[in-house]
Design an enzyme around this catalytic site. Structure first.
Site, PDB file in Angstrom:
ATOM      1  N   ASP A  81      40.322 -56.705  32.651  1.00 31.92           N
ATOM      2  CA  ASP A  81      40.794 -55.438  33.204  1.00 31.92           C
ATOM      3  C   ASP A  81      41.829 -54.774  32.308  1.00 31.92           C
ATOM      4  OD1 ASP A  81      39.188 -56.198  35.309  1.00 31.92           O
ATOM      5  OD2 ASP A  81      40.579 -55.459  36.822  1.00 31.92           O
ATOM      6  N   CYS A 195      47.139 -63.368  32.831  1.00 30.87           N
ATOM      7  CA  CYS A 195      48.435 -62.732  32.567  1.00 30.87           C
ATOM      8  C   CYS A 195      49.529 -63.284  33.473  1.00 30.87           C
ATOM      9  CB  CYS A 195      48.321 -61.227  32.702  1.00 30.87           C
ATOM     10  SG  CYS A 195      47.271 -60.476  31.436  1.00 30.87           S
ATOM     11  N   SER A 517      46.312 -52.114  39.609  1.00 27.51           N
ATOM     12  CA  SER A 517      46.381 -53.413  38.962  1.00 27.51           C
ATOM     13  C   SER A 517      47.399 -54.275  39.690  1.00 27.51           C
ATOM     14  CB  SER A 517      46.808 -53.225  37.504  1.00 27.51           C
ATOM     15  OG  SER A 517      47.275 -54.432  36.962  1.00 27.51           O
TER      16      SER A 517
END
Length: 616
Positions: A81, A195, A517
């Site tokens: 993403d 992440c 996000s």
């Protein structure tokens, strides 16, 4: 007693052709009575969260075969993403979830596999595999690739922690020098893994623990740490036990729908709210519940959000803590332990280890356990060495973070806030609800009112923000970016990051029928349902309309009269075939995305396919 599904292809003279092909894959006569277990991997060199998974499927497969099963590995696609963000590639991210779910179903059913180990990690891969697992309802264990180490760099004589979002914000901030921006970019993502903040990938991998479908430590143990290898070894052994329990002992408790029950879904959502997880998890839990045929809706989420406090605060809501710090404080089980002591969990649930919640907490909660090996596992820490290799280091914190008053994970008494990290808002242009990550909203803007600045694409909004056309007090509205209208329900990380870089992070609101996000913070309200493309009232907002947001009272209101809204709706309908479409947007939409849009539901339904259109 159910027979092995794989017997369809391995037994009987009429299956000679299938057996001949199985033999060509390396199987022998001795294998034809064993369970065939799919190792569902997602290795790709495109995604740092998956770049280290190539050899991990083999690791699991070896354990399956040593335990008496036959392992057969295949890969799914995996979209990054972050790399797809900010351009047309983001249109493909959410639709990839359905493709992943379908591809797992196709492979497993086409070859009559008996069970699965799902090796996932990043944003849409874990949800896609979760949807497939609950759809198929055969024994499964999830084991993810693990979180990335937090980035670290020295700025103004201070060592600071970094992640992907910092690189994005500083890269767009005109006040930041080229050299500093470059330094942050090079330091933000130092290792393989998902992440390092409580973004969507890590949120979902934490939730698989709460659902009972993965082992303790799955959501927080670093990708680089040697301890994580044990999760893969255990998964390979344990899946054979679960498979034999179901097929040979008729023990249906081994099936994912009996583990991930409604009570488990409620626990997972409770965890999500308490840890301030990504708003995307709402989409994915709603979608997974539908696959499991569980009645779990936005109404359930709303009820939970009103009683669950925030007990954990992690990047992007703070830069003090990242996933490595959550792990040091006891990981997911540490948060569940505090929620249990607060009386907020359903205790009558089990996990893939066969343990009830109280048994799991007794063994794995760092505040309760007497097991030094468990405590040692939660001391697994970062090495600070750039690498793409799994299990490449064995550094440990000197001590655990068991400070429940001031540490990363808090007890109920010392909660970050009495309200949880996610909230559902309702109003006259979000009749079916919308979602805000309250963990990332500054207290000063929990109530907000301002004039709308309306954009019909993310690109136009970004141009306006960076061009200085959005000012303090504005409410940025980005519509026609929902599942059907985008299509694909793009994430709005760039608009929210650019608001921060322009100094407007605490001075503006952003509302969209798209999504955000997991790296988003600020007054960012997404998943507005119904979406504009489905005739939602967000499509009736005009520039200058006042919008009032009241998070404490769970309200969001367009301050326009009912009569005026009715007139606008009539005018919209009068556009005929062009009704509920953007007026001035040029966007190339592929056939694949049009096919997705034709069946997509709004976010309050999990953005899944509308089964009524398929006769379902």
């Amino acid at each position: 007693m159910p027979k092995y599904r794989s017997a369809t292809t391995t037994h009987g003279r009429n299956m000679a052709g299938a057996r001949a092909l199985w033999r060509a894959t390396g199987m022998t006569d001795a294998d034809f009575g064993k369970p065939i277990i799919a190792v569902v991997n997602s290795f790709t060199q495109f995604v740092p969260g998956h770049v280290h998974l190539r050899d991990l499927g083999k690791l699991v497969a070896e354990q399956i075969e040593a335990a008496g099963g036959v392992a057969k590995e295949f890969n799914t696609i995996a979209v990054d993403d972050g790399i797809a963000m900010g351009h047309g590639g983001m249109l493909y991210s959410l639709p990839s979830r359905e493709l992943i779910a379908d591809s797992v179903e196709y492979m497993v059913n086409a070859h009559c596999a008996d069970a699965m180990v799902c090796i996932s990690n990043c944003d849409k891969i874990t949800p896609g595999m979760l949807m497939a697992s609950l759809r198929l309802n055969i024994p499964v264990i999830f084991v993810s690739g693990g979180p990335m180490e937090a980035g670290k760099t020295k700025l103004s004589d201070q060592i600071i922690k970094l992640d992907l979002v910092d690189a994005m914000i500083q890269g767009a901030d005109p006040k930041v020098s080229d050299s500093q921006s470059d330094q942050v970019e090079r330091s933000a993502c130092p290792t393989c893994g998902s992440c390092s903040g409580m973004f969507t990938a890590n949120s979902m991998n934490c939730l698989t623990e709460a659902l009972g479908l993965s082992q303790p430590g799955n959501g927080s143990l670093l990708a680089t740490h040697s301890d994580r290898k044990q999760l893969f070894l255990n998964a390979g052994k344990r899946i054979v036990e679960l498979t034999k329990r179901y097929y040979e002992q008729n023990d249906e408790s081994a099936l994912p729908r009996n583990i991930a029950s409604k009570a488990a879904f409620e626990n997972a959502m409770t965890l999500d709210i308490a840890m301030g997880g990504s708003t995307n998890t709402v989409l994915h839990l709603l979608a997974a519940a539908q696959e499991a045929e569980i009645d779990f809706t936005m109404s359930d989420i709303d009820k939970l959000s009103r009683k669950v406090p925030q007990l954990c605060k992690v990047a992007p809501s703070t830069q003090k803590y990242h996933m490595e710090d959550v792990h040091r404080a006891g990981g997911v089980i540490g948060i569940l332990g505090e929620l249990d002591r607060a009386g907020l969990l359903n205790r009558d649930v089990k996990n893939v280890l066969g343990l009830t919640l109280p048994q799991t907490l007794e063994q794995y909660d760092v505040m309760l356990t007497q097991d030094d090996a468990v405590k040692n596992m939660f001391r697994a820490g970062p090495a600070g060495i750039r690498t793409t290799q799994a299990f490449s280091q064995d550094c440990r914190w000197d001590t655990l973070d068991d400070d429940r008053a001031n540490g990363c994970i808090r007890s109920l008494e010392y909660a970050y806030s009495k309200d949880g990290g996610l909230a559902v808002l309702y109003g006259n242009f979000a009749e079916n609800g919308c979602i805000v990550k309250t963990a990332g909203v500054d207290d000063s803007i929990l109530k907000f009112i301002g004039p709308a600045k309306v954009y019909e694409s993310q690109d136009d909004a970004v141009e306006a923000i960076l061009g200085g056309k959005v000012v303090a007090g504005d409410v940025v509205v980005i519509r026609y970016e929902g599942p059907k209208g985008g299509p694909g329900m793009q994430e709005m990380l760039y608009p929210t990051s650019f608001l921060k870089s322009m100094g407007l992070g605490k001075a503006c609101a952003l509302i969209t029928d798209g999504r955000f996000s997991g790296g988003t913070s600020g007054l960012s309200i997404g998943h507005v349902s119904p979406e504009a493309a489905s005739g939602g009232s967000i499509g009736l907002i005009e520039d200058g309309d006042l919008i009032a947001i009241d998070i404490p009272n769970r309200g969001i209101q367009l301050q326009v009269s009912d009569a005026e809204l009715a007139a606008r709706r009539e005018a919209q309908e009068a556009r005929g075939d062009k009704a509920w479409t953007p007026k001035n947007r040029e966007r190339q939409v592929s056939f694949a995305l049009r096919a997705y849009a034709s069946l997509a539901t709004s976010a309050d339904k999990g953005a899944v396919r509308d089964k009524s259109k398929l006769g379902g």
